[in-house]
Design a protein around this motif. Structure first.
Motif, PDB file in Angstrom:
ATOM      1  N   ILE A 188       0.830  -1.203   0.000  1.00  0.00           N
ATOM      2  CA  ILE A 188       0.000   0.000   0.000  1.00  0.00           C
ATOM      3  C   ILE A 188       0.870   1.262   0.000  1.00  0.00           C
ATOM      4  CG2 ILE A 188      -1.692   1.332   1.333  1.00  0.00           C
ATOM      5  CD1 ILE A 188      -2.789  -1.340   2.372  1.00  0.00           C
ATOM      6  N   ALA A 189       1.965   1.234   0.782  1.00  0.00           N
ATOM      7  CA  ALA A 189       2.777   2.441   0.977  1.00  0.00           C
ATOM      8  C   ALA A 189       3.677   2.758  -0.217  1.00  0.00           C
ATOM      9  CB  ALA A 189       3.622   2.281   2.236  1.00  0.00           C
ATOM     10  N   LYS A 190       4.196   1.744  -0.870  1.00  0.00           N
ATOM     11  CA  LYS A 190       5.205   1.964  -1.908  1.00  0.00           C
ATOM     12  C   LYS A 190       4.719   2.857  -3.052  1.00  0.00           C
ATOM     13  CE  LYS A 190       8.685  -0.491  -4.627  1.00  0.00           C
ATOM     14  NZ  LYS A 190       9.245  -1.822  -4.994  1.00  0.00           N
ATOM     15  N   PRO A 191       3.531   2.632  -3.603  1.00  0.00           N
ATOM     16  CA  PRO A 191       3.066   3.509  -4.699  1.00  0.00           C
ATOM     17  C   PRO A 191       2.902   4.969  -4.289  1.00  0.00           C
ATOM     18  CG  PRO A 191       1.743   1.499  -4.586  1.00  0.00           C
ATOM     19  CD  PRO A 191       2.569   1.543  -3.346  1.00  0.00           C
ATOM     20  N   LEU A 192       2.790   5.223  -2.973  1.00  0.00           N
ATOM     21  CA  LEU A 192       2.614   6.589  -2.463  1.00  0.00           C
ATOM     22  C   LEU A 192       3.941   7.228  -2.071  1.00  0.00           C
ATOM     23  CD1 LEU A 192      -0.562   5.921  -0.283  1.00  0.00           C
ATOM     24  CD2 LEU A 192      -0.465   7.017  -2.532  1.00  0.00           C
ATOM     25  N   GLY A 193       5.046   6.538  -2.352  1.00  0.00           N
ATOM     26  CA  GLY A 193       6.360   7.091  -2.057  1.00  0.00           C
ATOM     27  C   GLY A 193       6.767   6.975  -0.610  1.00  0.00           C
ATOM     28  N   ILE A 194       6.165   6.045   0.113  1.00  0.00           N
ATOM     29  CA  ILE A 194       6.495   5.843   1.527  1.00  0.00           C
ATOM     30  C   ILE A 194       7.196   4.496   1.670  1.00  0.00           C
ATOM     31  CG2 ILE A 194       5.571   5.604   3.862  1.00  0.00           C
ATOM     32  CD1 ILE A 194       3.107   7.213   2.855  1.00  0.00           C
ATOM     33  N   GLU A 195       8.393   4.538   2.217  1.00  0.00           N
ATOM     34  CA  GLU A 195       9.175   3.311   2.366  1.00  0.00           C
ATOM     35  C   GLU A 195       9.022   2.736   3.772  1.00  0.00           C
ATOM     36  OE1 GLU A 195      13.819   1.724   1.991  1.00  0.00           O
ATOM     37  OE2 GLU A 195      13.299   3.807   1.495  1.00  0.00           O
ATOM     38  N   ILE A 196       8.854   1.431   3.854  1.00  0.00           N
ATOM     39  CA  ILE A 196       8.854   0.751   5.147  1.00  0.00           C
ATOM     40  C   ILE A 196      10.300   0.333   5.427  1.00  0.00           C
ATOM     41  CG2 ILE A 196       7.847  -1.061   6.568  1.00  0.00           C
ATOM     42  CD1 ILE A 196       5.757   0.806   5.409  1.00  0.00           C
ATOM     43  N   HIS A 197      10.977   1.068   6.282  1.00  0.00           N
ATOM     44  CA  HIS A 197      12.385   0.767   6.546  1.00  0.00           C
ATOM     45  C   HIS A 197      12.554  -0.559   7.265  1.00  0.00           C
ATOM     46  CE1 HIS A 197      14.469   4.069   4.905  1.00  0.00           C
ATOM     47  NE2 HIS A 197      14.173   4.981   5.816  1.00  0.00           N
ATOM     48  N   ASP A 198      11.657  -0.829   8.217  1.00  0.00           N
ATOM     49  CA  ASP A 198      11.799  -2.056   8.996  1.00  0.00           C
ATOM     50  C   ASP A 198      10.534  -2.288   9.808  1.00  0.00           C
ATOM     51  OD1 ASP A 198      12.971  -4.350  10.054  1.00  0.00           O
ATOM     52  OD2 ASP A 198      14.803  -3.334  10.697  1.00  0.00           O
ATOM     53  N   HIS A 199      10.412  -3.502  10.285  1.00  0.00           N
ATOM     54  CA  HIS A 199       9.385  -3.845  11.265  1.00  0.00           C
ATOM     55  C   HIS A 199      10.128  -4.536  12.403  1.00  0.00           C
ATOM     56  CE1 HIS A 199       5.187  -5.791  12.143  1.00  0.00           C
ATOM     57  NE2 HIS A 199       5.780  -5.333  13.237  1.00  0.00           N
ATOM     58  N   ILE A 200      10.051  -3.942  13.579  1.00  0.00           N
ATOM     59  CA  ILE A 200      10.762  -4.449  14.748  1.00  0.00           C
ATOM     60  C   ILE A 200       9.751  -5.109  15.691  1.00  0.00           C
ATOM     61  CG2 ILE A 200      12.262  -3.877  16.699  1.00  0.00           C
ATOM     62  CD1 ILE A 200      13.475  -3.296  13.941  1.00  0.00           C
ATOM     63  N   ILE A 201      10.079  -6.326  16.133  1.00  0.00           N
ATOM     64  CA  ILE A 201       9.280  -6.976  17.176  1.00  0.00           C
ATOM     65  C   ILE A 201      10.107  -6.983  18.455  1.00  0.00           C
ATOM     66  CG2 ILE A 201       8.051  -9.035  17.925  1.00  0.00           C
ATOM     67  CD1 ILE A 201       7.617  -9.779  15.052  1.00  0.00           C
ATOM     68  N   VAL A 202       9.520  -6.447  19.510  1.00  0.00           N
ATOM     69  CA  VAL A 202      10.204  -6.326  20.795  1.00  0.00           C
ATOM     70  C   VAL A 202       9.765  -7.470  21.699  1.00  0.00           C
ATOM     71  CG1 VAL A 202      10.552  -4.875  22.833  1.00  0.00           C
ATOM     72  CG2 VAL A 202      10.309  -3.824  20.567  1.00  0.00           C
ATOM     73  N   GLY A 203      10.749  -8.253  22.153  1.00  0.00           N
ATOM     74  CA  GLY A 203      10.488  -9.289  23.138  1.00  0.00           C
ATOM     75  C   GLY A 203      10.912  -8.821  24.512  1.00  0.00           C
ATOM     76  N   LEU A 204      10.942  -9.735  25.462  1.00  0.00           N
ATOM     77  CA  LEU A 204      11.258  -9.348  26.835  1.00  0.00           C
ATOM     78  C   LEU A 204      12.681  -8.837  26.963  1.00  0.00           C
ATOM     79  CD1 LEU A 204      10.187  -9.198  29.708  1.00  0.00           C
ATOM     80  CD2 LEU A 204      11.008 -11.537  30.070  1.00  0.00           C
ATOM     81  N   ARG A 205      13.638  -9.500  26.306  1.00  0.00           N
ATOM     82  CA  ARG A 205      15.038  -9.093  26.430  1.00  0.00           C
ATOM     83  C   ARG A 205      15.747  -8.969  25.091  1.00  0.00           C
ATOM     84  NH1 ARG A 205      14.071 -12.343  30.864  1.00  0.00           N
ATOM     85  NH2 ARG A 205      14.458 -11.308  32.859  1.00  0.00           N
ATOM     86  N   SER A 206      15.016  -9.049  24.002  1.00  0.00           N
ATOM     87  CA  SER A 206      15.651  -8.954  22.687  1.00  0.00           C
ATOM     88  C   SER A 206      14.642  -8.455  21.667  1.00  0.00           C
ATOM     89  CB  SER A 206      16.210 -10.315  22.248  1.00  0.00           C
ATOM     90  OG  SER A 206      15.166 -11.274  22.141  1.00  0.00           O
ATOM     91  N   GLN A 207      15.147  -8.119  20.469  1.00  0.00           N
ATOM     92  CA  GLN A 207      14.285  -7.651  19.395  1.00  0.00           C
ATOM     93  C   GLN A 207      14.620  -8.422  18.118  1.00  0.00           C
ATOM     94  OE1 GLN A 207      16.892  -5.406  20.272  1.00  0.00           O
ATOM     95  NE2 GLN A 207      15.977  -4.493  22.082  1.00  0.00           N
ATOM     96  N   VAL A 208      13.656  -8.423  17.209  1.00  0.00           N
ATOM     97  CA  VAL A 208      13.850  -9.037  15.895  1.00  0.00           C
ATOM     98  C   VAL A 208      13.545  -7.995  14.832  1.00  0.00           C
ATOM     99  CG1 VAL A 208      12.802 -10.636  14.243  1.00  0.00           C
ATOM    100  CG2 VAL A 208      13.512 -11.470  16.468  1.00  0.00           C
ATOM    101  N   SER A 209      14.401  -7.928  13.813  1.00  0.00           N
ATOM    102  CA  SER A 209      14.240  -7.004  12.701  1.00  0.00           C
ATOM    103  C   SER A 209      13.814  -7.772  11.458  1.00  0.00           C
ATOM    104  CB  SER A 209      15.565  -6.278  12.441  1.00  0.00           C
ATOM    105  OG  SER A 209      15.620  -5.756  11.124  1.00  0.00           O
ATOM    106  N   PHE A 210      12.702  -7.326  10.839  1.00  0.00           N
ATOM    107  CA  PHE A 210      12.266  -7.968   9.590  1.00  0.00           C
ATOM    108  C   PHE A 210      13.323  -7.788   8.510  1.00  0.00           C
ATOM    109  CE2 PHE A 210       7.531  -8.985   9.542  1.00  0.00           C
ATOM    110  CZ  PHE A 210       7.480  -9.196  10.912  1.00  0.00           C
ATOM    111  N   LYS A 211      13.949  -6.620   8.474  1.00  0.00           N
ATOM    112  CA  LYS A 211      14.994  -6.378   7.491  1.00  0.00           C
ATOM    113  C   LYS A 211      16.173  -7.332   7.720  1.00  0.00           C
ATOM    114  CE  LYS A 211      15.512  -2.635   5.335  1.00  0.00           C
ATOM    115  NZ  LYS A 211      15.689  -1.221   4.905  1.00  0.00           N
ATOM    116  N   GLY A 212      16.501  -7.506   9.005  1.00  0.00           N
ATOM    117  CA  GLY A 212      17.588  -8.425   9.328  1.00  0.00           C
ATOM    118  C   GLY A 212      17.280  -9.861   8.936  1.00  0.00           C
TER     119      GLY A 212
END
Length: 237
Positions: free
Chosen positions: A209-233
């Motif tokens: 949805i965002a890309k045609p409007l010129g908006i980039e999704i840099h990343d999606h981060i999921i925060v856990g109790l003591r760590s995080q996950v990066s979709f880009k990673g």
């Protein structure tokens, strides 16, 4: 042999001992700074004003034992903090106010620099903000052309394992802010930041949805109790 003075005690009172301990801790803090204090000592120091006549050391140690870290103790939900013996409503207010001040400090820092060049600070900020939430939260960081932070908005809150996300609403807010990029963030109250199939599907829908409007999704981060996950990673974006 003369009778002992009725007002004399060979041992200092508990209150006197507490005052002496507090004064020693304050002097060490003034002379050598916060690095000279262990986590439990800094926590008990922070509780001095809220609990003026109470020994805060056992409370501080109980907080660390229960929640596992200094930051987790500050951000723990009120009902769980109330389970700690000796913590009053005022002392919980103090801990939460300190946590809010830390979050606001991080926000101000992030606004002054390019987020993508300050990734560790972004992660620290998100961990402090969201790791201890008992329900899912979905927030969006809106960025300008220089990847500076325009706004950090909590979009939705949900249950312990689900948050309703409306991709078109996220994009609408990005357009209203004049953002050219966004970072999506949500937490997993279970503590495990592994993306679910629904997380991946929603993210890809937002990208479409965002890309045609010129908006980039840099990343999606999921925060856990003591760590995080990066979709880009994980190469999911």
């Amino acid at each position: 042999m003369s009778e002992p003075d009725a007002g004399f005690s060979e041992k200092p009172s508990a209150d006197t001992g507490t005052k002496g301990h507090r004064q020693r801790l304050r002097e060490r803090f003034r002379k050598t700074g916060e690095n000279s204090l262990a986590d439990y000592e800094l926590l008990e120091f922070l509780l001095f004003s809220a609990l003026p006549r109470q020994d805060t050391k056992p409370i501080a140690k109980a907080l660390l034992k229960r929640f596992g870290s200094f930051s987790a103790a500050l951000s723990a939900p009120r009902p769980r903090l109330k389970e700690i013996k000796g913590l009053s409503d005022n002392s919980i207010d103090t801990l939460h106010a300190i946590h809010a001040a830390i979050a606001r400090f991080h926000t101000a820092e992030l606004r002054e620099r390019e987020l993508l060049d300050s990734w560790s600070k972004v992660m620290d900020y998100l961990q402090a903000r969201m790791a201890m939430s008992e329900v899912e939260q979905f927030r969006v960081l809106f960025l300008d052309k220089k990847n500076g932070l325009i706004a950090d908005e909590l979009q939705q809150t949900g249950t312990v394992d689900h948050t309703p996300v409306y991709p078109r609403e996220v994009v609408r807010r990005a357009l209203e802010h004049g953002a050219t990029a966004i970072i999506l963030v949500h937490n997993h109250p279970s503590g495990d930041p592994t993306p679910s199939r629904a997380d991946i599907q929603m993210t890809r829908q937002l990208v479409d949805i965002a890309k045609p409007l010129g908006i980039e999704i840099h990343d999606h981060i999921i925060v856990g109790l003591r760590s995080q996950v990066s979709f880009k990673g994980l190469q999911l974006i």
